[in-house]
Each structure stands twice: as structure tokens, then as C-alpha cells.
Scaffold this motif. Structure first.
Motif, PDB file in Angstrom:
ATOM      1  N   ILE A   1       6.267  -3.351  -5.535  1.00  0.00           N
ATOM      2  CA  ILE A   1       6.417  -2.076  -4.831  1.00  0.00           C
ATOM      3  C   ILE A   1       7.521  -2.164  -3.778  1.00  0.00           C
ATOM      4  O   ILE A   1       8.390  -1.292  -3.693  1.00  0.00           O
ATOM      5  CB  ILE A   1       5.068  -1.651  -4.218  1.00  0.00           C
ATOM      6  N   VAL A   2       7.518  -3.230  -2.999  1.00  0.00           N
ATOM      7  CA  VAL A   2       8.544  -3.412  -1.964  1.00  0.00           C
ATOM      8  C   VAL A   2       9.928  -3.546  -2.594  1.00  0.00           C
ATOM      9  O   VAL A   2      10.901  -2.931  -2.133  1.00  0.00           O
ATOM     10  CB  VAL A   2       8.204  -4.631  -1.078  1.00  0.00           C
ATOM     11  N   ASN A   3      10.030  -4.333  -3.657  1.00  0.00           N
ATOM     12  CA  ASN A   3      11.325  -4.487  -4.328  1.00  0.00           C
ATOM     13  C   ASN A   3      11.815  -3.176  -4.921  1.00  0.00           C
ATOM     14  O   ASN A   3      13.006  -2.859  -4.852  1.00  0.00           O
ATOM     15  CB  ASN A   3      11.251  -5.566  -5.407  1.00  0.00           C
ATOM     16  N   PHE A   4      10.918  -2.398  -5.507  1.00  0.00           N
ATOM     17  CA  PHE A   4      11.332  -1.118  -6.072  1.00  0.00           C
ATOM     18  C   PHE A   4      11.784  -0.170  -4.964  1.00  0.00           C
ATOM     19  O   PHE A   4      12.772   0.555  -5.118  1.00  0.00           O
ATOM     20  CB  PHE A   4      10.217  -0.483  -6.914  1.00  0.00           C
ATOM     21  N   ALA A   5      11.080  -0.178  -3.833  1.00  0.00           N
ATOM     22  CA  ALA A   5      11.486   0.664  -2.701  1.00  0.00           C
ATOM     23  C   ALA A   5      12.899   0.292  -2.256  1.00  0.00           C
ATOM     24  O   ALA A   5      13.743   1.171  -2.035  1.00  0.00           O
ATOM     25  CB  ALA A   5      10.499   0.507  -1.546  1.00  0.00           C
ATOM     26  N   GLY A   6      13.178  -1.009  -2.161  1.00  0.00           N
ATOM     27  CA  GLY A   6      14.507  -1.447  -1.757  1.00  0.00           C
ATOM     28  C   GLY A   6      15.568  -1.100  -2.766  1.00  0.00           C
ATOM     29  O   GLY A   6      16.664  -0.656  -2.412  1.00  0.00           O
ATOM     30  N   PHE A   7      15.250  -1.261  -4.033  1.00  0.00           N
ATOM     31  CA  PHE A   7      16.205  -0.974  -5.105  1.00  0.00           C
ATOM     32  C   PHE A   7      16.486   0.519  -5.213  1.00  0.00           C
ATOM     33  O   PHE A   7      17.625   0.939  -5.364  1.00  0.00           O
ATOM     34  CB  PHE A   7      15.652  -1.523  -6.426  1.00  0.00           C
ATOM     35  N   SER A   8      15.443   1.334  -5.133  1.00  0.00           N
ATOM     36  CA  SER A   8      15.586   2.775  -5.363  1.00  0.00           C
ATOM     37  C   SER A   8      15.908   3.547  -4.087  1.00  0.00           C
ATOM     38  O   SER A   8      16.405   4.668  -4.160  1.00  0.00           O
ATOM     39  CB  SER A   8      14.294   3.336  -5.964  1.00  0.00           C
ATOM     40  N   GLY A   9      15.583   2.973  -2.931  1.00  0.00           N
ATOM     41  CA  GLY A   9      15.742   3.696  -1.671  1.00  0.00           C
ATOM     42  C   GLY A   9      14.563   4.596  -1.358  1.00  0.00           C
ATOM     43  O   GLY A   9      14.568   5.331  -0.373  1.00  0.00           O
ATOM     44  N   ASP A  10      13.504   4.532  -2.162  1.00  0.00           N
ATOM     45  CA  ASP A  10      12.314   5.371  -1.968  1.00  0.00           C
ATOM     46  C   ASP A  10      11.328   4.618  -1.072  1.00  0.00           C
ATOM     47  O   ASP A  10      10.507   3.842  -1.546  1.00  0.00           O
ATOM     48  CB  ASP A  10      11.674   5.703  -3.321  1.00  0.00           C
ATOM     49  N   PHE A  11      11.433   4.864   0.236  1.00  0.00           N
ATOM     50  CA  PHE A  11      10.547   4.229   1.210  1.00  0.00           C
ATOM     51  C   PHE A  11       9.463   5.185   1.686  1.00  0.00           C
ATOM     52  O   PHE A  11       9.004   5.100   2.819  1.00  0.00           O
ATOM     53  CB  PHE A  11      11.365   3.698   2.402  1.00  0.00           C
ATOM     54  N   ASN A  12       9.014   6.077   0.805  1.00  0.00           N
ATOM     55  CA  ASN A  12       7.928   6.983   1.144  1.00  0.00           C
ATOM     56  C   ASN A  12       6.757   6.143   1.633  1.00  0.00           C
ATOM     57  O   ASN A  12       6.359   5.174   0.977  1.00  0.00           O
ATOM     58  CB  ASN A  12       7.545   7.785  -0.103  1.00  0.00           C
ATOM     59  N   PRO A  13       6.165   6.490   2.780  1.00  0.00           N
ATOM     60  CA  PRO A  13       5.088   5.656   3.336  1.00  0.00           C
ATOM     61  C   PRO A  13       3.854   5.538   2.434  1.00  0.00           C
ATOM     62  O   PRO A  13       3.084   4.590   2.591  1.00  0.00           O
ATOM     63  CB  PRO A  13       4.756   6.318   4.670  1.00  0.00           C
ATOM     64  N   ILE A  14       3.662   6.449   1.496  1.00  0.00           N
ATOM     65  CA  ILE A  14       2.528   6.334   0.571  1.00  0.00           C
ATOM     66  C   ILE A  14       2.611   5.047  -0.249  1.00  0.00           C
ATOM     67  O   ILE A  14       1.605   4.537  -0.731  1.00  0.00           O
ATOM     68  CB  ILE A  14       2.416   7.573  -0.359  1.00  0.00           C
ATOM     69  N   HIS A  15       3.819   4.486  -0.362  1.00  0.00           N
ATOM     70  CA  HIS A  15       4.023   3.275  -1.146  1.00  0.00           C
ATOM     71  C   HIS A  15       4.035   2.004  -0.304  1.00  0.00           C
ATOM     72  O   HIS A  15       3.600   0.958  -0.788  1.00  0.00           O
ATOM     73  CB  HIS A  15       5.353   3.357  -1.911  1.00  0.00           C
ATOM     74  N   ILE A  16       4.515   2.075   0.921  1.00  0.00           N
ATOM     75  CA  ILE A  16       4.795   0.830   1.657  1.00  0.00           C
ATOM     76  C   ILE A  16       4.099   0.693   3.006  1.00  0.00           C
ATOM     77  O   ILE A  16       4.180  -0.362   3.631  1.00  0.00           O
ATOM     78  CB  ILE A  16       6.318   0.666   1.865  1.00  0.00           C
ATOM     79  N   ASP A  17       3.401   1.720   3.464  1.00  0.00           N
ATOM     80  CA  ASP A  17       2.766   1.684   4.789  1.00  0.00           C
ATOM     81  C   ASP A  17       1.245   1.740   4.623  1.00  0.00           C
ATOM     82  O   ASP A  17       0.674   2.803   4.376  1.00  0.00           O
ATOM     83  CB  ASP A  17       3.288   2.861   5.618  1.00  0.00           C
ATOM     84  N   HIS A  18       0.602   0.596   4.781  1.00  0.00           N
ATOM     85  CA  HIS A  18      -0.855   0.513   4.592  1.00  0.00           C
ATOM     86  C   HIS A  18      -1.607   1.428   5.556  1.00  0.00           C
ATOM     87  O   HIS A  18      -2.603   2.047   5.167  1.00  0.00           O
ATOM     88  CB  HIS A  18      -1.327  -0.931   4.743  1.00  0.00           C
ATOM     89  N   GLU A  19      -1.169   1.509   6.819  1.00  0.00           N
ATOM     90  CA  GLU A  19      -1.852   2.365   7.803  1.00  0.00           C
ATOM     91  C   GLU A  19      -1.710   3.835   7.433  1.00  0.00           C
ATOM     92  O   GLU A  19      -2.676   4.587   7.496  1.00  0.00           O
ATOM     93  CB  GLU A  19      -1.319   2.097   9.216  1.00  0.00           C
ATOM     94  N   PHE A  20      -0.522   4.251   7.053  1.00  0.00           N
ATOM     95  CA  PHE A  20      -0.314   5.630   6.621  1.00  0.00           C
ATOM     96  C   PHE A  20      -1.183   5.935   5.400  1.00  0.00           C
ATOM     97  O   PHE A  20      -1.832   6.981   5.330  1.00  0.00           O
ATOM     98  CB  PHE A  20       1.163   5.872   6.285  1.00  0.00           C
ATOM     99  N   ALA A  21      -1.197   5.019   4.448  1.00  0.00           N
ATOM    100  CA  ALA A  21      -1.917   5.243   3.193  1.00  0.00           C
ATOM    101  C   ALA A  21      -3.418   5.400   3.410  1.00  0.00           C
ATOM    102  O   ALA A  21      -4.086   6.087   2.629  1.00  0.00           O
ATOM    103  CB  ALA A  21      -1.638   4.115   2.210  1.00  0.00           C
ATOM    104  N   LYS A  22      -3.957   4.808   4.472  1.00  0.00           N
ATOM    105  CA  LYS A  22      -5.393   4.962   4.769  1.00  0.00           C
ATOM    106  C   LYS A  22      -5.768   6.423   4.990  1.00  0.00           C
ATOM    107  O   LYS A  22      -6.907   6.811   4.737  1.00  0.00           O
ATOM    108  CB  LYS A  22      -5.770   4.150   6.009  1.00  0.00           C
ATOM    109  N   GLY A  23      -4.807   7.235   5.428  1.00  0.00           N
ATOM    110  CA  GLY A  23      -5.063   8.647   5.686  1.00  0.00           C
ATOM    111  C   GLY A  23      -4.799   9.553   4.497  1.00  0.00           C
ATOM    112  O   GLY A  23      -4.871  10.774   4.623  1.00  0.00           O
ATOM    113  N   THR A  24      -4.523   8.977   3.346  1.00  0.00           N
ATOM    114  CA  THR A  24      -4.272   9.763   2.144  1.00  0.00           C
ATOM    115  C   THR A  24      -5.512   9.774   1.256  1.00  0.00           C
ATOM    116  O   THR A  24      -6.438   8.975   1.468  1.00  0.00           O
ATOM    117  CB  THR A  24      -3.088   9.176   1.338  1.00  0.00           C
TER     118      THR A  24
END
Length: 170
Positions: free
Chosen positions: A31-54
């Protein structure tokens, strides 16, 4: 990667044939590598604290990352002499994929169309990405361009198989 005798030609397939790939576990590194490769740093993918609220309560893999993983799994299930991915005809993202989920692909030949004066053919595939619980997380149709067995190629292969050995032993 080069093709070997193990790889199938367009001519080797029949409509309705299907294959299931081996599994692949999705990691946080994926997931982290894909975020870096694609530029998609949406917090739903990489932020555990943010994702807890989804609604998911934890990070989910990028849909296109899972699609790419499945593309790799499909390379050997079945092993084809693929020249190119031509198009994604239809695709649905229906379930999230989480860190630690294991996915595999189901590939079924839906249609075959001869192209390039018989040198290649287009295959319409139904593909499903299925998780460890048997749930389809993504599915749709993709079209690939695949080498055909041409008369010249067949003759060369036949000649190579029947040529006398040059080992020097009589």
C-alpha cells in the motif's frame, strides 16, 4: 521475461476455459509503495488514525493496487504469450481489501477474435479477484492481444524439434 514452450498461444485456448491463480497476501508495504508510485496518498489508505473514523475502521488497499496485483497473478494463470493489455472493458470494485488479505484471480475466456492476418488474436477475459473468504472484491472484463501459432512459426518449431543433433557423436 521471455516466452517459453510453457506459454500458451491464442490457438491453444477455447471459449469457456478458466484458471485460478495462486494467492498473494497484500501487505502494508504494498500500500505504501503504491501510494508513492501513484501519488495517491489518500488517508483512507495510509493513515491508521484517520481510517479508524471510516466505515472500514482500518486502512484499505488502493483499488488499482489490487487490480495491478491481480494482473501479475494472471500472468501465470494461464501462462500466455501476451503482447499487450488492450483495454479494460468493464470493471467493478465491490469489496475493500485490507492489509493481510490474500487474493487470487479467476480468469475465464469469454471471446476470441483473430487479428493481424492470423499472427495474433484478441482475447476477452472475465476476471474476478477473490479474497481468502471467497468474496469477489473486484471483477470485470479485460481484453489482451496474444501471439498466434502461424504456419511459419509452426514450421520453424517443427524443424527445430526434428533437426539432427550436432553433438559430434556418430
Amino acid at each position: 521475461m521471455s516466452f517459453s514452450a510453457f506459454h500458451l498461444y491464442f490457438d491453444d485456448l477455447e471459449v469457456g476455459q478458466e484458471w485460478t491463480s495462486g494467492g498473494r497476501t497484500v501487505t502494508e508495504g504494498d500500500i505504501v509503495n503504491f501510494a508513492g508510485f501513484s501519488g495517491d496518498f489518500n488517508p483512507i489508505h495510509i493513515d491508521h488514525e484517520f481510517a479508524k473514523g471510516t466505515p472500514f475502521r482500518r486502512p484499505i488497499a488502493h483499488g488499482f493496487a489490487v487490480f495491478c496485483i491481480a494482473s501479475g497473478l494472471s500472468l501465470i494463470a494461464p501462462p500466455m504469450r501476451t503482447i499487450a493489455l488492450l483495454k479494460v472493458v468493464d470493471w467493478k470494485f465491490s469489496q475493500p481489501v485490507f492489509i493481510g488479505d490474500t487474493v487470487h484471480t479467476l480468469s475465464r475466456v469469454k471471446e476470441k477474435i483473430l487479428r493481424g492476418r492470423g499472427r495474433r488474436g484478441e482475447i476477452l477475459w472475465y476476471r474476478a479477484i477473490v479474497n481468502q473468504d471467497g468474496k469477489t472484491v473486484q471483477e470485470g472484463e479485460v481484453s489482451t492481444l496474444v501471439e498466434c501459432r502461424t504456419p511459419a512459426r509452426e514450421a520453424a518449431d517443427r524443424d527445430a524439434r526434428t533437426a539432427p543433433s550436432s553433438s559430434g557423436t556418430v
